[in-house]
Design a protein around this motif. Sequence first.
Motif, PDB file in Angstrom:
ATOM      1  N   GLU A  13      19.789 -46.192 -10.124  1.00  0.00           N
ATOM      2  CA  GLU A  13      20.670 -46.882 -11.069  1.00  0.00           C
ATOM      3  C   GLU A  13      20.211 -46.861 -12.531  1.00  0.00           C
ATOM      4  OE1 GLU A  13      22.712 -50.205  -8.103  1.00  0.00           O
ATOM      5  OE2 GLU A  13      21.165 -50.848  -9.483  1.00  0.00           O
TER       6      GLU A  13
ATOM      7  N   GLY B 124      16.359 -56.920 -25.452  1.00  0.00           N
ATOM      8  CA  GLY B 124      17.403 -57.918 -25.191  1.00  0.00           C
ATOM      9  C   GLY B 124      18.001 -58.439 -26.485  1.00  0.00           C
TER      10      GLY B 124
ATOM     11  N   ARG C  15      19.576 -54.955 -18.653  1.00  0.00           N
ATOM     12  CA  ARG C  15      20.917 -54.404 -18.435  1.00  0.00           C
ATOM     13  C   ARG C  15      21.830 -54.916 -19.538  1.00  0.00           C
ATOM     14  NH1 ARG C  15      23.757 -55.189 -13.262  1.00  0.00           N
ATOM     15  NH2 ARG C  15      24.218 -52.979 -13.484  1.00  0.00           N
TER      16      ARG C  15
ATOM     17  N   TYR D 288      13.616 -55.492 -15.809  1.00  0.00           N
ATOM     18  CA  TYR D 288      14.926 -54.846 -15.863  1.00  0.00           C
ATOM     19  C   TYR D 288      15.691 -55.353 -17.074  1.00  0.00           C
ATOM     20  CZ  TYR D 288      13.834 -54.497 -10.845  1.00  0.00           C
ATOM     21  OH  TYR D 288      13.225 -54.284  -9.638  1.00  0.00           O
TER      22      TYR D 288
ATOM     23  N   SER E 240      24.710 -58.500 -12.000  1.00  0.00           N
ATOM     24  CA  SER E 240      23.367 -58.560 -11.427  1.00  0.00           C
ATOM     25  C   SER E 240      22.289 -58.449 -12.499  1.00  0.00           C
ATOM     26  CB  SER E 240      23.198 -57.419 -10.420  1.00  0.00           C
ATOM     27  OG  SER E 240      21.845 -57.307 -10.058  1.00  0.00           O
ATOM     28  N   PRO E 241      21.189 -59.194 -12.346  1.00  0.00           N
ATOM     29  CA  PRO E 241      20.089 -59.067 -13.308  1.00  0.00           C
ATOM     30  C   PRO E 241      19.096 -57.964 -12.947  1.00  0.00           C
ATOM     31  CG  PRO E 241      19.630 -60.889 -11.821  1.00  0.00           C
ATOM     32  CD  PRO E 241      20.955 -60.294 -11.390  1.00  0.00           C
ATOM     33  N   ILE E 242      19.293 -57.304 -11.814  1.00  0.00           N
ATOM     34  CA  ILE E 242      18.282 -56.326 -11.392  1.00  0.00           C
ATOM     35  C   ILE E 242      18.851 -54.910 -11.307  1.00  0.00           C
ATOM     36  CG2 ILE E 242      16.921 -58.051 -10.149  1.00  0.00           C
ATOM     37  CD1 ILE E 242      18.028 -56.839  -7.534  1.00  0.00           C
ATOM     38  N   ILE E 243      17.956 -53.956 -11.205  1.00  0.00           N
ATOM     39  CA  ILE E 243      18.311 -52.537 -11.124  1.00  0.00           C
ATOM     40  C   ILE E 243      17.709 -51.995  -9.844  1.00  0.00           C
ATOM     41  CG2 ILE E 243      17.958 -50.267 -12.224  1.00  0.00           C
ATOM     42  CD1 ILE E 243      17.677 -51.843 -14.920  1.00  0.00           C
ATOM     43  N   ASP E 244      18.488 -51.228  -9.103  1.00  0.00           N
ATOM     44  CA  ASP E 244      17.982 -50.708  -7.827  1.00  0.00           C
ATOM     45  C   ASP E 244      17.857 -49.185  -7.881  1.00  0.00           C
ATOM     46  OD1 ASP E 244      17.126 -50.714  -5.182  1.00  0.00           O
ATOM     47  OD2 ASP E 244      18.600 -52.204  -4.577  1.00  0.00           O
TER      48      ASP E 244
ATOM     49  N   VAL F 147      23.936 -59.283 -22.069  1.00  0.00           N
ATOM     50  CA  VAL F 147      22.603 -58.785 -21.718  1.00  0.00           C
ATOM     51  C   VAL F 147      22.029 -59.601 -20.571  1.00  0.00           C
ATOM     52  CG1 VAL F 147      20.244 -58.424 -22.563  1.00  0.00           C
ATOM     53  CG2 VAL F 147      22.168 -58.115 -24.120  1.00  0.00           C
ATOM     54  N   LYS F 148      21.418 -58.929 -19.612  1.00  0.00           N
ATOM     55  CA  LYS F 148      20.618 -59.633 -18.611  1.00  0.00           C
ATOM     56  C   LYS F 148      19.253 -58.963 -18.524  1.00  0.00           C
ATOM     57  CE  LYS F 148      24.015 -62.135 -16.039  1.00  0.00           C
ATOM     58  NZ  LYS F 148      24.662 -62.485 -14.763  1.00  0.00           N
ATOM     59  N   VAL F 149      18.231 -59.793 -18.475  1.00  0.00           N
ATOM     60  CA  VAL F 149      16.854 -59.299 -18.405  1.00  0.00           C
ATOM     61  C   VAL F 149      16.169 -59.994 -17.241  1.00  0.00           C
ATOM     62  CG1 VAL F 149      14.643 -59.130 -19.611  1.00  0.00           C
ATOM     63  CG2 VAL F 149      16.771 -59.043 -20.924  1.00  0.00           C
ATOM     64  N   SER F 150      15.510 -59.225 -16.396  1.00  0.00           N
ATOM     65  CA  SER F 150      14.813 -59.829 -15.258  1.00  0.00           C
ATOM     66  C   SER F 150      13.340 -59.472 -15.329  1.00  0.00           C
ATOM     67  CB  SER F 150      15.429 -59.328 -13.949  1.00  0.00           C
ATOM     68  OG  SER F 150      15.081 -60.193 -12.912  1.00  0.00           O
ATOM     69  N   GLU F 151      12.486 -60.487 -15.216  1.00  0.00           N
ATOM     70  CA  GLU F 151      11.049 -60.294 -15.409  1.00  0.00           C
ATOM     71  C   GLU F 151      10.281 -60.647 -14.143  1.00  0.00           C
ATOM     72  OE1 GLU F 151      10.443 -63.268 -18.336  1.00  0.00           O
ATOM     73  OE2 GLU F 151      11.590 -62.231 -19.876  1.00  0.00           O
TER      74      GLU F 151
ATOM     75  N   SER G  80      10.793 -56.145 -23.501  1.00  0.00           N
ATOM     76  CA  SER G  80      12.114 -56.500 -22.979  1.00  0.00           C
ATOM     77  C   SER G  80      12.785 -57.541 -23.870  1.00  0.00           C
ATOM     78  CB  SER G  80      12.017 -56.995 -21.540  1.00  0.00           C
ATOM     79  OG  SER G  80      11.274 -58.181 -21.466  1.00  0.00           O
TER      80      SER G  80
END
Lengths: 190, 576
Positions: free
Chosen positions: A68, A24, A54, A52, A61-65, A34-38, A20
């Motif tokens: 998506e 990123g 994005r 995630y 949002s930093p997340i993916i549901d 860029v947003k990265v969620s760990e 990631s």
Amino acid sequence: MMTTNIMIVGVGGQGSLLASKLLGRLMMNEGYEVKVSEVHGMSQRGGSVVTYVRYGEKVYSPIIDKGEADFIVSFEKLEAARYAPYLKIGGAIVVNTQEIDPMPVITGATVYPESVLDNLKADGVNVYDIDALTPALEAGSSKAVNIVLMGKLAKLLGLPAEKWIQAIRESVNPKFVEMNIKAFELGYNA
Amino acid sequence: MKKLMLGNEAVARGLLEAGCRVVSSYPGTPSTEITEYAAKYDEIYCEWAPNEKVATEVAFGAALSGTRSACCMKHVGLNVAADPLFTISYTGTNAGFVICVADDPGMHSSQNEQDSRHYARASKTPMLEPSDASEAKEYAKLAFELSERYDTPVLLRMCTRIAHSQCSVELCEPKQAEPREYVKNPQKYIMAPANAIKRHPVVEERQQRLTDLANSTEINKVYKGESRKLGIITSGTCYQYAREVFGDEAYILKIGMAYPLPTTLIEDFSKEVERVVVIEELDPFIEEHCKAMGIKVEGKSLFPIVGEFSQSMVREVLKGEAAGFISSRDEIPGRPPVMCAGCPHRGLFYVLGKKKITTLADIGCYTLGFAPPLNAIDSVICMGASVSGLHGFNKGAGKADKTVAVIGDSTFMHSGMTGLANIAYNGTNSTVIIVDNSITGMTGHQHNPTTGYNIKGEPAGKIDLEALCHALGINRVRVVDPYDLKAVDTAITEELAADEPSVIISRRPCALLKYVKHEKPLVVDEDKCRSCKACMKIGCPAISMKGGKAKIDETLCVGCGVCKQLCHFSAIGGDK
């Protein structure tokens, strides 16, 4: 440009954080937000982990549901099936064909489902399966599985390989740059 | 210069840019990396304290001396630090003093889902709440300014999705905060009743001034949308979900100051729109504030109190739209976290389970001893509760021959020592097992007072656990190697039978530590394997049944030899 959503999933300890970080870095270089969620902490102990990534012109949002993700890169076969509901209809999964038994399989409480990839294909998912371990070992380490898979993803994203290699140089420990570039190229050309 | 930064790294950067010079913390997911990143800046003195109460008092002491300082902890750490917090709210500070606290909605790595905002209100301490890494850095700096301007500790509230998400952060020039002179002021800093009773009105007056600030500060911001049909009041990561769904469509009041909450700002906002909805994870903190002001809002009637939110939840609840997705055809086995191959905790829990011992355990990697197939733990509450709880259990049951406490080295230093002193003082024949893996494991390998190294990996004071237990009044202290199942079994049997309290130190360094040398992977001789699955009873991720025979994954096995001791047919060996 619409936001692109990429999930990197696998088993704790497989190196999803470096993957990631690389992605990123690349997309920052391309000028995207860029947003990265760990995930840190308990899940890293051999549990199912998800990262995630994005990027786009404006990302909140930093997340993916569910429903998506444009792409899922899975370091393990079962994890590809676990997170498949997060994929957009018509999305693609890059998956390492390696199997790592989870504890309920080890204890015999359940069995490892054998047909996950076939079922995903039957559901219309674009599945790109690859044995990433063999090229990783060829590049020099079983730990390079993550970068082999990034190579495979790179082919789908369409950015020139040189840009990825530049991002590898910028985000990997100098000692391991050449090994990772080799792993990337093996994945890219696989 | 812009850099992609983790929220926690951004807080650390904010501490640096604010001229913070002392950071004392105890590790706890999702807060740990703030202090780890801060320790990379030579300008900041950083340390791991034995617990959050100590950390908070250290940081306060530094602020009292005139140096900007901070402490960092997870939400449950603030429970431990609550005692100093409530009174430091009365004394105020000298130089800026900031407490970073990270909540964990969804409990990715926690034992509860408590909402830290209640502490801000209960202790009458202002709290800032960023919504991404970029804001986290700026709010950390603002927190120091407010701390000095209003003479108060300031809480900086993070949550998992902000602490562990990266976004682009603009780096600024670090500031040199002039040290403030320390001036003796007993009326302000000695909180004996006669002084404290005079400080309380000061706190109440400060509350009023802070509420005025909340109404005017630019971190509480109204985004005027295209339509007045819907007004959203939100904060933190929920703000991002709301913007993701509504963009510029709806009115949004973004709360950057979680406490005290604005009054007139909310009132004015509510008059501008037809419908007000509060989007907040965990408790209805903003919602209840609005309702107490007599403003009609919807919140928890639409959104859950439990767990994390997401943009799709917001979209579904407020727009009635849901993304299509494929549902998997397969029954997907869960993949819970497990003890690593070669984990020194495994052998101990195997023996405890086999002997059907009632085990009160504690917080750390060894909490995983509860999971199948080990099933070897009866209760886990909070840091230190195993030791004190065991004493109570044994008093209540009137016997102590079938119960133990299991606590890690770092957790014992954090909150286990006082419980052990109680066992010695108030006398139960309790058996406490300290699982000493020579590191704070679950949070990612931080040093602690028993490891002999400080946060930078430099040699430091080292607490001798055996001597400490003796000093706390325990005569029987013995050390066992958890890789030796027979020795563990004998130690437990003998100490449970002893007519006095005892401590067993189960000692072996974490198998993931870099200096730990691994043995050659073990191999199953298929001809000798009778498929009895005795080796599967320890729940090692390296062992599985393939084609009816046990198989050891050589990429995972570290050759600890615990499985070998379980095989009745000598099928597990060291050579191919």
